[in-house]
Design an enzyme around this catalytic site. Structure first.
Site, short mmCIF file in Angstrom:
data_model
loop_
_atom_site.label_atom_id
_atom_site.label_comp_id
_atom_site.label_asym_id
_atom_site.label_seq_id
_atom_site.Cartn_x
_atom_site.Cartn_y
_atom_site.Cartn_z
N LYS A 22 0.84 -1.22 0.00
CA LYS A 22 0.00 0.00 0.00
C LYS A 22 0.87 1.26 0.00
O LYS A 22 0.65 2.16 -0.81
CB LYS A 22 -0.90 0.00 1.25
CG LYS A 22 -1.61 1.30 1.49
CD LYS A 22 -2.51 1.24 2.70
CE LYS A 22 -1.89 1.67 4.00
NZ LYS A 22 -1.56 3.10 4.12
N ASN A 23 1.84 1.31 0.90
CA ASN A 23 2.61 2.54 1.05
C ASN A 23 3.61 2.76 -0.08
O ASN A 23 4.23 3.82 -0.16
CB ASN A 23 3.33 2.57 2.40
CG ASN A 23 2.35 2.75 3.55
OD1 ASN A 23 1.16 3.01 3.32
ND2 ASN A 23 2.82 2.61 4.77
N ARG A 92 -4.57 10.25 4.41
CA ARG A 92 -3.55 11.30 4.48
C ARG A 92 -2.58 11.24 3.31
O ARG A 92 -2.02 12.26 2.92
CB ARG A 92 -2.76 11.16 5.77
CG ARG A 92 -3.53 11.46 7.02
CD ARG A 92 -2.64 11.20 8.21
NE ARG A 92 -1.34 11.82 7.98
CZ ARG A 92 -1.04 13.06 8.30
NH1 ARG A 92 -1.95 13.82 8.86
NH2 ARG A 92 0.15 13.55 8.06
N CYS A 116 -5.59 12.47 13.29
CA CYS A 116 -6.16 11.17 12.97
C CYS A 116 -6.38 10.46 14.29
O CYS A 116 -6.18 11.05 15.35
CB CYS A 116 -5.26 10.38 12.03
SG CYS A 116 -3.77 9.77 12.80
N ARG A 121 -1.10 14.91 13.28
CA ARG A 121 -0.09 14.45 12.32
C ARG A 121 0.23 15.62 11.41
O ARG A 121 -0.40 15.83 10.38
CB ARG A 121 -0.60 13.24 11.54
CG ARG A 121 -0.68 12.01 12.44
CD ARG A 121 -1.08 10.79 11.69
NE ARG A 121 -0.08 10.33 10.73
CZ ARG A 121 -0.27 9.30 9.93
NH1 ARG A 121 -1.39 8.63 9.97
NH2 ARG A 121 0.68 8.93 9.08
N ASP A 304 4.04 0.69 12.25
CA ASP A 304 2.88 0.03 11.64
C ASP A 304 2.72 -1.43 12.07
O ASP A 304 1.76 -2.09 11.68
CB ASP A 304 2.96 0.11 10.10
CG ASP A 304 2.61 1.49 9.58
OD1 ASP A 304 2.13 2.33 10.36
OD2 ASP A 304 2.82 1.73 8.37
N ILE A 326 7.30 6.99 17.28
CA ILE A 326 7.03 7.70 16.01
C ILE A 326 5.80 8.60 16.13
O ILE A 326 5.81 9.76 15.75
CB ILE A 326 6.84 6.73 14.83
CG1 ILE A 326 8.02 5.74 14.75
CG2 ILE A 326 6.66 7.48 13.52
CD1 ILE A 326 9.33 6.34 14.32
N ARG A 396 -8.75 -0.82 4.18
CA ARG A 396 -7.83 0.22 3.65
C ARG A 396 -6.48 -0.39 3.31
O ARG A 396 -5.81 0.08 2.39
CB ARG A 396 -7.62 1.31 4.71
CG ARG A 396 -8.79 2.26 4.87
CD ARG A 396 -8.38 3.44 5.72
NE ARG A 396 -7.10 3.95 5.25
CZ ARG A 396 -6.18 4.52 6.02
NH1 ARG A 396 -6.39 4.68 7.30
NH2 ARG A 396 -5.05 4.95 5.50
#
Ligand code: UD1
Length: 417
Positions: A22-23, A92, A116, A121, A304, A326, A396
């Site tokens: 995804k990223n 985002r 969020c 963020r 994550d 983070i 998502r």
């Protein structure tokens, strides 16, 4: 709205195939805006966030067609310059249009994402970087308004290695005049994958994967083809599914080096993890040991994966400390895990996780993407039924999670609520 129902207690067995990241796919999609014509992206995962990014690009005038896992992004008619609030607030990563639009259209109007589920963020690093490249940037009615003539290369030092700001800057700088140096750049594999795509387009990006990235701007980029790298967070989540159920599974089609930090941590916990070129064999144990973890930028343990790791720690012997460095407040999964019987105390950005013995199934609510993955993992070992509502969060970032888990013999189904 659907919910996911899991009957816990089965040991997972078999093999699961990991999809495209995804990223990685999201910035590659926006990078197509840096040129005009048809770019081809292969191994695209079927995820809600990819649909949202399609909507963002189509809103700008791009035409996108899909056949299987391949999408063609045609930017020939792109004239728009706005990413509206309705889309940015659901994802985002829509902010990834900022750099490409500034470089190609000379202006961008991008909604501020707001907070969020896990706190504020900010996007100050993105804004400062565009400013450094010569753009005029203002905040107006909740939108970032940026305009520029041809961007100019510059040296940009980030106060922290932001993935999004590094990606946006790399894209913008690829078409700037002269050389840009990004110091303290993010080193995530998705950044390296984006640099690879920019170079296929004719860009000159060097050093991605290290903390200093150099970009020699070029006058024009051309459409290109790319295959999306495997999703390391999906891979890590299935590794924990194997571990938490004392199962015996193969995580197929992944890049073991991308999940090194997870592999090392699981081995310390007493899980057997063996890797080959693109596969990871995970064999859990009934006696998992608690081991502390601290999230940090790549190559450290990913934020994550923090929620999923916490699910594993709730059934591990001993007490451990999980420190989130983070994001502030990224602990929305904790109250839900507690509903399943977990013993977790929060102190600031630290969670103390005790041994819960056996978890017991309960109705719980997915609160964000990775939090919901943690609930699925906990549900796999909880006695009785766990009902997870608001599964749109899972969709998502996890393709067909119930099908992939069922393929590993989990008792899991999706039912209308
Ligand atoms: C990306 C990932 C997300 C992951 C995160 C950290 C995508 C689409 N999302 O998010 O899944 O959890 O990296 O690995 O790739 N920061 C600022 N100002 C900024 C930007 C960031 O202070 O302008 C801070 C953030 O608050 C955070 C840290 O920098 O503390 C890292 O965030 P960043 O790497 O930017 O995360 P994203 O790119 O949003």
């Amino acid at each position: 709205m659907d919910k996911i129902v899991i009957k816990g207690g089965r040991k997972l067995k078999g093999s699961v195939r990991i999809g495209g990241a995804k990223n990685a796919v999201l910035p590659v999609m926006t990078a197509c805006l840096l040129t005009r014509g048809v770019s081809v992206i292969r191994n695209v995962p079927n995820l809600a966030d990819v649909m949202t990014m399609k909507a963002v690009l189509e809103g700008l005038g791009a035409r996108i067609s899909q056949r299987g896992r391949t999408i063609r992004v045609d930017t020939t008619s792109v004239e728009g310059h706005e990413a509206p609030y309705e889309l940015v607030r659901t994802m985002r990563a829509s902010a990834y249009v900022l750099g490409p639009l500034l470089a190609s259209v000379g202006k961008a109007r991008v909604s501020l994402p707001g907070g969020c589920a896990w706190g504020p963020r900010p996007v100050d690093l993105h804004i400062r970087a565009m400013h450094e490249l010569g753009a005029k940037v203002e905040i107006d009615h909740g939108y970032i308004m940026a305009t520029a003539g041809r961007l100019k290369g510059s040296t940009i030092r980030f106060s922290m290695p932001s993935v999004g700001a590094t990606g946006n800057t790399m894209m913008a700088a690829s078409r700037a005049k002269g050389k840009t140096v990004i110091a303290n750049a993010a080193r995530e594999p998705e950044i390296t994958a984006l640099a690879d795509f920019l170079n296929r387009m004719g860009g000159k990006v060097r050093g991605a994967g290290t903390e200093t990235i150099e970009i020699e701007g070029v006058d024009a980029l051309s459409p290109a083809e790319v295959k999306v790298i495997p999703d390391r967070i999906e891979a890590g989540t299935y590794m924990i599914a194997g571990a938490i159920t004392a199962g015996d599974i193969v995580v197929d089609n992944c890049v073991p080096e991308h999940v090194d930090a997870i592999t090392r941590k699981l081995r310390q916990c007493g899980v057997t993890v063996e890797t080959t070129r693109n596969r990871i064999h995970v064999k859990g144990s009934r006696k998992i040991q608690s081991v502390d973890v601290l999230t940090s930028p790549f190559p450290g343990f990913p934020t994550d994966m923090q929620a999923q790791y916490m699910a594993l720690m709730t059934v591990a012997r001993g007490v451990c400390v999980i420190s989130e460095t983070i994001f502030k407040d990224r602990f929305t999964h904790v109250p839900e895990l507690r509903r399943l019987g977990a013993d977790i105390k929060i102190e600031g950005n630290t969670a103390h996780v005790g041994y819960a013995g056996k978890l017991s199934g309960a109705p719980v609510m997915a609160t964000d993407l990775r939090a919901s993955a943690a609930l699925v993992l906990a549900g796999l070992v909880a006695a009785g039924e766990t009902h997870i509502s608001r599964v749109y969060h899972i969709d998502r970032g996890y393709e067909a999670i119930e099908e992939k888990m069922s393929g590993l013999r989990a008792d899991i189904s999706r039912v209308p609520e």
